[in-house]
Design a protein around this motif. Structure first.
Motif, mmCIF file in Angstrom:
data_model
loop_
_atom_site.group_PDB
_atom_site.id
_atom_site.type_symbol
_atom_site.label_atom_id
_atom_site.label_comp_id
_atom_site.label_asym_id
_atom_site.label_seq_id
_atom_site.Cartn_x
_atom_site.Cartn_y
_atom_site.Cartn_z
ATOM 1 N N UNK A 1 42.219 55.633 37.972
ATOM 2 C CA UNK A 1 42.649 54.353 38.528
ATOM 3 C C UNK A 1 42.573 53.287 37.435
ATOM 4 N N UNK A 2 43.579 52.433 37.377
ATOM 5 C CA UNK A 2 43.586 51.398 36.337
ATOM 6 C C UNK A 2 44.532 50.276 36.749
ATOM 7 N N UNK A 3 44.419 49.160 36.050
ATOM 8 C CA UNK A 3 45.326 48.032 36.198
ATOM 9 C C UNK A 3 45.861 47.630 34.824
ATOM 10 N N UNK A 4 47.040 47.020 34.834
ATOM 11 C CA UNK A 4 47.580 46.350 33.653
ATOM 12 C C UNK A 4 47.463 44.858 33.921
ATOM 13 N N UNK A 5 46.738 44.148 33.055
ATOM 14 C CA UNK A 5 46.498 42.726 33.268
ATOM 15 C C UNK A 5 47.172 41.895 32.186
ATOM 16 N N UNK B 1 49.146 42.838 36.812
ATOM 17 C CA UNK B 1 50.606 42.806 36.791
ATOM 18 C C UNK B 1 51.125 43.691 37.914
ATOM 19 N N UNK B 2 52.070 43.169 38.674
ATOM 20 C CA UNK B 2 52.616 43.933 39.804
ATOM 21 C C UNK B 2 54.125 44.107 39.713
ATOM 22 N N UNK B 3 54.755 43.608 38.652
ATOM 23 C CA UNK B 3 56.207 43.740 38.502
ATOM 24 C C UNK B 3 56.507 44.486 37.210
ATOM 25 N N UNK B 4 57.226 45.593 37.334
ATOM 26 C CA UNK B 4 57.559 46.433 36.195
ATOM 27 C C UNK B 4 59.031 46.839 36.296
ATOM 28 N N UNK B 5 59.676 46.979 35.166
ATOM 29 C CA UNK B 5 61.045 47.477 35.137
ATOM 30 C C UNK B 5 61.025 49.000 35.213
ATOM 31 N N UNK C 1 48.290 45.846 42.394
ATOM 32 C CA UNK C 1 48.500 46.170 40.996
ATOM 33 C C UNK C 1 47.636 47.292 40.469
ATOM 34 N N UNK C 2 46.912 47.993 41.331
ATOM 35 C CA UNK C 2 46.077 49.112 40.900
ATOM 36 C C UNK C 2 46.881 50.402 40.923
ATOM 37 N N UNK C 3 46.946 51.086 39.778
ATOM 38 C CA UNK C 3 47.637 52.360 39.659
ATOM 39 C C UNK C 3 46.636 53.493 39.867
ATOM 40 N N UNK C 4 47.113 54.592 40.457
ATOM 41 C CA UNK C 4 46.232 55.745 40.667
ATOM 42 C C UNK C 4 47.052 57.022 40.539
ATOM 43 N N UNK D 1 57.308 42.862 33.737
ATOM 44 C CA UNK D 1 58.207 41.743 34.027
ATOM 45 C C UNK D 1 57.348 40.519 34.315
ATOM 46 N N UNK D 2 57.502 39.477 33.495
ATOM 47 C CA UNK D 2 56.706 38.267 33.652
ATOM 48 C C UNK D 2 57.241 37.409 34.788
#
Length: 388
Positions: free
Chosen positions: A185-189, A196-200, A230-233, A253-254
């Motif tokens: 489990x991890x997040x991108x901050x 971060x919750x928006x990705x291309x 925004x937590x990936x698993x 995506x900002x």
């Protein structure tokens, strides 16, 4: 003794030799009213000198220093007679000196004004360059994204740091039991420590996770799922003890829509005795699950060159299927620092061959991992290649 009236000012001589009053003279620089940054002024916008872009003259500098012959004509034309028996004005030598000094002062002021109006060109920052190259039109949240096939501009190895481009990979835990199924489990901050919750979407997925042991064995290409916070698993099993490297490959995506591609890396630990395996010798062919896989071409440092991979089974060409939007995916990891290079394939029709343009970020030995799909099953062919 009678008091003499002051000598009237002498108007400058125009180009046609006639003297006229100067009605359009500009006030001195120190007599101008104060202007705030951003206010419109004649010839541009107010603001600091370094705020003007290259080639913008900024606010104009008024006044032109007269030529020496024009000054001489002015001097010759000045009145030198007497009124009531008394001399009028100064003598000619004094006036020459005064005009010379005045001209020098004007030249200094003019030079200072031109320096302010034409600042030295500034070098674009890395942030502005990234913003310019990462501005693609996509739908909010996740959108279609294509890196293209020009690897020359994207030849640097990634995954060497937990932070890059203003983003940080933050795992919940980094220790896993050997051979036991767990969950990574991890997040991108972002720079403000916000998840971060928006990705291309790149190759049909918003994020690709690659995990490998530090001896470049145990390669896994995974696709986590993201929760609303925004937590990936993703399920993860580390089959051998030692230190492993996890790479998160994504395009964030900002808030303003700008997109930043990044590959972040973090070490994971499987406790136990670590016995690294030697890297297999370089080879251009290998076999996996009955499929023969080979490639042609040799990567070079700083030069984009094609690598053509061919897959066959029983001596006949294999029918490659599209997997994650392409007929193959290639990841290369550098021995030692584990620098990460994700290479994108050339768009080709269905067949048994897939081509990648590869630019090696530096010399050394690399382990290449080719993912391909046949009959709905994804397999990975591995190669060692030496880049001189």
């Amino acid at each position: 003794m009678p008091e003499h009236p002051p000598t009237p000012p002498v108007p400058p001589e125009s180009a046609d030799g006639e003297r006229s009053g100067v009605t359009d003279a500009q006030p001195a620089a120190d007599a101008r009213p104060p202007v705030r940054d951003g206010d419109p002024v004649e010839g541009g916008w107010s603001g600091p000198a370094d705020a003007h872009p290259v080639g913008d003259a900024g606010p104009p500098v008024f006044g032109v220093r007269p030529a020496d012959d024009e000054r001489a004509e002015l001097i010759d034309a000045l009145p030198t007679g007497a009124v009531g028996g008394q001399p009028v004005g100064a003598d000619r030598s004094t006036l020459r000196l005064a005009l010379t000094v005045g001209g020098l002062v004007l030249a200094v002021l003019l030079g200072f004004g031109l320096g302010r109006a034409n600042p030295a060109p500034s070098t674009p920052s890395a942030t502005s360059a990234a913003a310019a190259t990462a501005d693609h039109p996509h739908a909010p949240g996740t959108g279609a994204h294509d890196h293209g096939t020009d690897q020359a501009a994207d030849s640097g190895a990634g995954g060497l740091s937990v932070s890059s481009g203003g983003y940080t990979l933050t795992p919940s835990a980094v220790e896993f039991g050997v051979g036991r199924a767990g969950e990574f489990r991890f997040q991108v901050r972002d720079e403000r420590r916000r998840p971060v919750t928006r990705f291309a979407v790149v190759h049909d997925k918003p994020l690709h996770l690659v995990v490998v042991r530090r001896d470049l064995s145990g390669y896994q290409h995974l696709h986590p799922t993201m929760a609303p916070d925004g937590t990936w698993s993703v399920p993860l099993t580390l089959g051998q003890p030692g230190v492993w490297r996890a790479y998160a490959d994504f395009t964030a995506v900002a808030d303003d829509g700008r997109q930043t591609a990044a590959t972040l890396g973090v070490d994971l630990v499987a406790p136990g005795g670590y016995a690294p395996r030697p890297l297999p010798a370089p080879a251009t062919t290998t076999t996996v699950d009955g499929f023969s896989v080979g490639y042609e071409g040799t990567p070079e440092v700083g030069k984009a060159l094609p690598l053509r991979f061919t897959v066959s089974a029983g001596g006949a060409p294999a029918a490659l299927e599209r997997y994650l939007g392409a007929y193959g995916h290639l990841v290369a990891l550098r021995e030692g620092d584990l620098g990460y290079l994700h290479v994108h394939p050339v768009a080709t029709p269905a067949g048994d061959t897939v081509t990648f343009w590869v630019t090696a970020p530096g010399p050394g030995r690399y382990r290449m991992y080719l993912d391909f799909q046949v009959a709905g099953v994804v397999r990975t062919a591995e190669f060692t290649v030496t880049v001189p």
